[in-house]
Every structure is written in structure tokens, then in C-alpha cells.
Design an enzyme around this catalytic site. Sequence first.
Site, mmCIF file in Angstrom:
data_model
loop_
_atom_site.group_PDB
_atom_site.id
_atom_site.type_symbol
_atom_site.label_atom_id
_atom_site.label_comp_id
_atom_site.label_asym_id
_atom_site.label_seq_id
_atom_site.Cartn_x
_atom_site.Cartn_y
_atom_site.Cartn_z
ATOM 1 N N ARG A 1 0.859 -1.176 0.000
ATOM 2 C CA ARG A 1 0.000 0.000 0.000
ATOM 3 C C ARG A 1 0.897 1.227 0.000
ATOM 4 O O ARG A 1 1.894 1.280 0.727
ATOM 5 C CB ARG A 1 -0.914 0.022 1.231
ATOM 6 C CG ARG A 1 -1.965 -1.077 1.262
ATOM 7 C CD ARG A 1 -3.023 -0.884 0.175
ATOM 8 N NE ARG A 1 -4.094 -1.877 0.251
ATOM 9 C CZ ARG A 1 -4.108 -3.027 -0.395
ATOM 10 N NH1 ARG A 1 -3.064 -3.361 -1.174
ATOM 11 N NH2 ARG A 1 -5.131 -3.856 -0.290
ATOM 12 N N GLU B 1 -3.035 7.275 -5.033
ATOM 13 C CA GLU B 1 -3.019 6.431 -6.216
ATOM 14 C C GLU B 1 -4.199 6.849 -7.084
ATOM 15 O O GLU B 1 -5.344 6.693 -6.686
ATOM 16 C CB GLU B 1 -3.165 4.967 -5.800
ATOM 17 C CG GLU B 1 -2.870 3.974 -6.901
ATOM 18 C CD GLU B 1 -2.880 2.536 -6.392
ATOM 19 O OE1 GLU B 1 -3.723 1.754 -6.872
ATOM 20 O OE2 GLU B 1 -2.058 2.206 -5.519
ATOM 21 N N HIS C 1 -0.581 -0.496 -10.464
ATOM 22 C CA HIS C 1 -1.192 -1.473 -9.558
ATOM 23 C C HIS C 1 -1.553 -2.751 -10.328
ATOM 24 O O HIS C 1 -2.667 -3.264 -10.221
ATOM 25 C CB HIS C 1 -2.442 -0.878 -8.890
ATOM 26 C CG HIS C 1 -2.732 -1.491 -7.551
ATOM 27 N ND1 HIS C 1 -3.246 -0.785 -6.494
ATOM 28 C CD2 HIS C 1 -2.583 -2.761 -7.093
ATOM 29 C CE1 HIS C 1 -3.423 -1.579 -5.452
ATOM 30 N NE2 HIS C 1 -3.016 -2.789 -5.800
#
Length: 343
Positions: free
Chosen positions: A254, A282, A301
Site C-alpha cells: 500500500r 493512487e 497497480h
Amino acid sequence: MTGDGPGPGFRPRAAPAMSPDAAAAVLDAAALDALRAICDLAPLPVLDDLTTARARSVLADVDLLVTGWGCPPLDTAALAAAPRLRAVVHTAGSVRGHVTEACWERGMEVSSSAAANAVPVAEYTLGMILLTGKHVRERAREYRDRRTRGNRLRTPVRVGNYGRTVGIVSASLVGRRVIELLRPHDFEVLLYDPYVDADQAAGLGVEAVGLAELFARCDTVSVHTPLLPETRGLIGRTLLGSMPDGAVLINTARGAVVDQAALTEAVLAGRIRAVLDVTEPEVLPGDHPLWAGEHALLTPHLAGSEGNEWRRLAELALAETARWASGAGFHHPVRREGLAFLA
């Protein structure tokens, strides 16, 4: 339906609950047919809103939900509409977004495909460890610019993967899988995990060390810790500043576990390199300097399951559904008491 609970001959009434996109990706025709062989599956479309009249009708007699990305929260109101519901099989990783306290209060059994999703994340991590050790990105750029190989016998000794020290932050599902994948290679592997003692680490084939020691000793540090209140900003300026010059930080966990500002400073200064599949926020703003940073590689991601890897998620969920229906219980259960430590 045969039988009134899990055991031989029991065919649970089940329904898929997730976004239509998630269903299209993970539950292809073959997976749906396999589910229908195990359970009485509610007709499509999938449930992506549990408040509609149709959803309430479906929920009224389901024993099990097959959930995925975009599943609405299974809150008190949803559970009131599903008096028979006793199990959730999740086709993705984290169940935090939809398994609520009300589920645990009911005593529901929960399974997750996190173990399957950990496989591609670990593979991505291994690939990046090996590629950054060979300085592939930088050397490819130089090759493109110069159009000549140069003298390979003058390659700096900092280049290469022999005898490098790799640090793993957290023996999570992904962290443990990365450790397994590193075994055939000539690395020294260190582990920081406050819940793993020295003997347990030795059983994994790694050395348990403190976080400060790990950052100071490692050529590459790979982050696999879940985002918790105590891990937010865990990797800050001091730890980043202690890394050897030219070291690599890989983050597939994360973004908020790392101090983004401190990392940006260290990378732009050319002191360390970074491979970031996650950032905070993000996605980074379009003018963020890391986009053009010579020593940063940002990926969208993508380390987790994508494309044909979704089939692995479906296969695990199918196996878990069959086990639960047979009375054998889940092989990959999610426990209420362990939920806080999951990504």
C-alpha cells in the site's frame, strides 16, 4: 436442495455478488458451469446492489455468497434479507470492504482467494528484484541512446544478483511467497516482522532482524506489510536515508506505508531507486516529479491478478465452495481475529 447444512449430498443455494465487470473478468462461462455443478446458483445478473427488490428476493434463500470486487457491504440490513446466509467465498483478496461486523456476529464462515492473488504479486516482485539487480532499465536506456554495447568487462561490481541482500518487510502471504521464490537464487534474505521470531524466521530460511537493521543492510527492500494505523508512514525519511547508495525499494503493498515525500526526495536525488506498483495517492498527480524520475519505475497497480491470472482466483473459490458444501470447511478461512493483519 439435499440436506439442511454442509455435508455429503448438500447443494447450497448460492449467488454471485460483485460488480458486473468483476464477474465478467473472474466468473467466465466455465467457472459458472463449475459453480452450478456444486450449488444451485441464482440466475444472473450478479448482485451489485443489495437493496433492490430482486436482490432481496435472491438473498431470501441463499446459503452462500460468491463475492468479488465491488460487492456491496454485507451490513445488518443485507443480512436481515438473507436469513439463511452462512458463508462467503471471496474471489479476490481483502474482504474488508464487504464483510462487516454483522457477518462475524452471525458467526458466518468466510474464505478469500488472497493466497491465489499473492502468487502474481510475488512473481512481479521477484522479477523486479532480478531486473533491478542487473540494472536492466538503466542499461537499456543507455543502450538505446548510445547504440553500442560498451566494454562489459568494465561493468561496475554493484551490478548483478550474486550475493545481494534482500529485505522483506512482513511475512504476509505475499512476503512468504516471495521468500519461497528467492530460495533458488544466490541472495541473503532478511525479514522484518514483529510477529515472527528468530526460530520461525529460520524455518523460512531467512534471518529475522529489526527494521532499522534491514534497511541499513539491504541492497533491495520489498514491502509487503498491510496498511494499518501503526504502519501508515512506517517507512520514513530515517529508514530511507539509511539505505545503501543505489539500493532499491519495491512497494507492492500500500502506498501509504511509505512516506511519499521522503521517498520522492531520495529517488530524485539519485541516491536510491524505487519500483512502485502502489503510491500515495493512487494515482499520483500528473505533475508529480516521480513520473519523470530517472530512478523511479511506476506501474499501475498491476502486480495482482490480471488477465489469465483471474482464472486462478476462480479455481480457488470453486475449490473452497466445494469443500464447504461437503462439510470439510474452508482451506483458506479468514478469521475475525486475524482480519486486522490482512492487507
